[in-house]
Design a protein around this motif. Structure first.
Motif, PDB file in Angstrom:
ATOM      1  N   TRP A 120       0.829  -1.192   0.000  1.00  0.00           N
ATOM      2  CA  TRP A 120       0.000   0.000   0.000  1.00  0.00           C
ATOM      3  C   TRP A 120       0.866   1.247   0.000  1.00  0.00           C
ATOM      4  O   TRP A 120       1.896   1.310   0.672  1.00  0.00           O
ATOM      5  N   ARG A 121       0.425   2.223  -0.749  1.00  0.00           N
ATOM      6  CA  ARG A 121       1.188   3.461  -0.858  1.00  0.00           C
ATOM      7  C   ARG A 121       1.162   4.238   0.460  1.00  0.00           C
ATOM      8  O   ARG A 121       2.185   4.728   0.930  1.00  0.00           O
ATOM      9  N   GLU A 122       0.000   4.368   1.055  1.00  0.00           N
ATOM     10  CA  GLU A 122      -0.140   5.075   2.319  1.00  0.00           C
ATOM     11  C   GLU A 122      -0.992   4.237   3.258  1.00  0.00           C
ATOM     12  O   GLU A 122      -1.955   3.593   2.833  1.00  0.00           O
ATOM     13  N   SER A 123      -0.654   4.236   4.539  1.00  0.00           N
ATOM     14  CA  SER A 123      -1.489   3.580   5.531  1.00  0.00           C
ATOM     15  C   SER A 123      -1.444   4.375   6.822  1.00  0.00           C
ATOM     16  O   SER A 123      -0.389   4.881   7.222  1.00  0.00           O
ATOM     17  N   PHE A 124      -2.601   4.504   7.460  1.00  0.00           N
ATOM     18  CA  PHE A 124      -2.728   5.263   8.697  1.00  0.00           C
ATOM     19  C   PHE A 124      -3.588   4.468   9.669  1.00  0.00           C
ATOM     20  O   PHE A 124      -4.441   3.677   9.275  1.00  0.00           O
TER      21      PHE A 124
END
Length: 366
Positions: A230-234
């Motif tokens: 995944w490119r971004e994860s929060f």
């Protein structure tokens, strides 16, 4: 022959009182405190499990403990602050991160913590500002991670506050109540403010996979969500009708000093809230992807109706390119190999997990 006599000018009653004060004094009661740690790891789910019953001194700044699966962990900061009846406290300092390289500006963390009143269970609103500046790939590169999270005050336990990049950086809280505190009457669930952990992931799937997503079973959707691509994860804590936000940005220190809009060019920011219906939740998000110039900034409206525990997906129409436009940093390439073509963020994955009060039959977890 005269008998010897002993004369004491200190009254016997006062002497006994002094003796009792010195040797039978009540113990000093522990104060109400919060302890925070900044941790990096390769397996956030495993760290959550390891911390379910860990003591307050589990983290030591500068340590590199190894997880049970053999993956490395790094403790960049540990600090404790006394509440002392204060409605708001601040904590922070320089990060212990020698592996980040030498920099003209030291990496740091700053936390502003506000204790919420009039709700049950007690909770804290934690605002985080985590700044990294180092020479890993560039002589003057920087990264900033920010967020706001509502964290339940589970006594004497580590709790996750917020994390970015699936645990690449994460903030943890340990709440110690004052010994003098008298326990309150337990509240029923309908009087308690629920708190959930929200996981958000942004990335790219093939058109074929996107078409099949609605037909995949929950386990298959979980496997996709847990891929490390995944490119971004929060991850952050949320409550119904309470706004939240999290972001990261990458920038060049040479440019940020002279260009106020430079940091925005590498900024990923999400703000949002959840609404609770009798049968489901409504997640509402505003997503601002990176843009090469200030005039190119745009905000995408995202959101979905969802339940708890499982992963839910949303296809992003007219997706933004998954590219960081900041030159001179270590994130100036598209996600994946450029030879594979233009990449974009065309899908978002969401998961809500109830944290407090704990689901029936399950013990509270961080």
């Amino acid at each position: 022959m005269k008998a010897l006599t002993f004369s004491c000018h200190f009254p016997l009653g006062k002497l006994v009182t002094l003796f009792l004060a010195l040797f039978v004094a009540p113990p000093v009661l522990a104060a109400e405190t919060l302890r925070y740690a900044v941790v990096s790891c390769d397996n956030l789910a495993l760290l959550r499990d390891d911390l379910s019953d860990a003591p307050a001194d589990f983290f030591v700044a500068g340590q590199k403990p190894v997880a049970s699966d053999g993956s490395p962990r790094k403790v960049h900061f540990v600090g404790t602050v006394s509440l002392e009846g204060k409605p708001q406290v601040e904590l922070g300092g320089r990060l212990f991160a020698p592996d980040l390289g030498v920099s003209e500006r030291a990496p740091y963390v700053h936390l502003t913590v506000k204790k919420l009143t009039g709700i049950s269970p007690p909770a804290f609103t934690v605002n985080v500002d985590l700044m990294l500046m180092h020479q890993r790939y560039s002589s003057k590169a920087g990264a900033r991670y920010t967020g706001s999270s509502r964290v339940p005050a589970r006594a004497n336990a580590w709790q996750e506050v917020i994390s970015w990049s699936d645990g690449f950086h994460s903030i943890w809280q340990y709440y110690t109540p004052a010994e003098a505190q008298t326990p309150t009457e337990p509240n029923t669930d309908d009087k308690m403010v629920p708190i959930y952990r929200l996981d958000v992931r942004l990335g790219q799937l093939s058109d074929e996979a996107l078409d099949k997503l609605p037909r995949y079973d929950p386990e298959h959707r979980r496997l996709i969500a847990e891929l490390g691509r995944w490119r971004e994860s929060f991850s952050t804590h949320v409550s119904p009708d309470v706004p939240f936000q999290f972001a990261n940005s990458f920038f060049d220190l040479k440019k940020i000093a002279s260009d106020e809009g430079h940091e925005m060019s590498g900024l990923n920011r999400i703000t949002g809230s959840i609404e609770e219906d009798p049968s489901h939740f409504i997640l509402k998000l505003q997503y601002q992807p990176p843009a090469p110039r200030k005039q190119d900034l745009q905000v995408r409206t995202l959101g979905i109706e969802m339940g708890t525990d499982g992963w839910f997906y949303q296809r992003i129409e007219n997706p933004p390119r998954a590219e960081n436009f900041v030159e001179g940093t270590w994130c100036d390439t598209t996600w994946g190999e450029k030879s594979l073509g233009v990449h974009c963020m065309n899908v978002a994955a969401y998961r809500l997990t109830k944290v407090s009060p704990a689901p029936e039959g399950n013990p509270p977890r961080p």
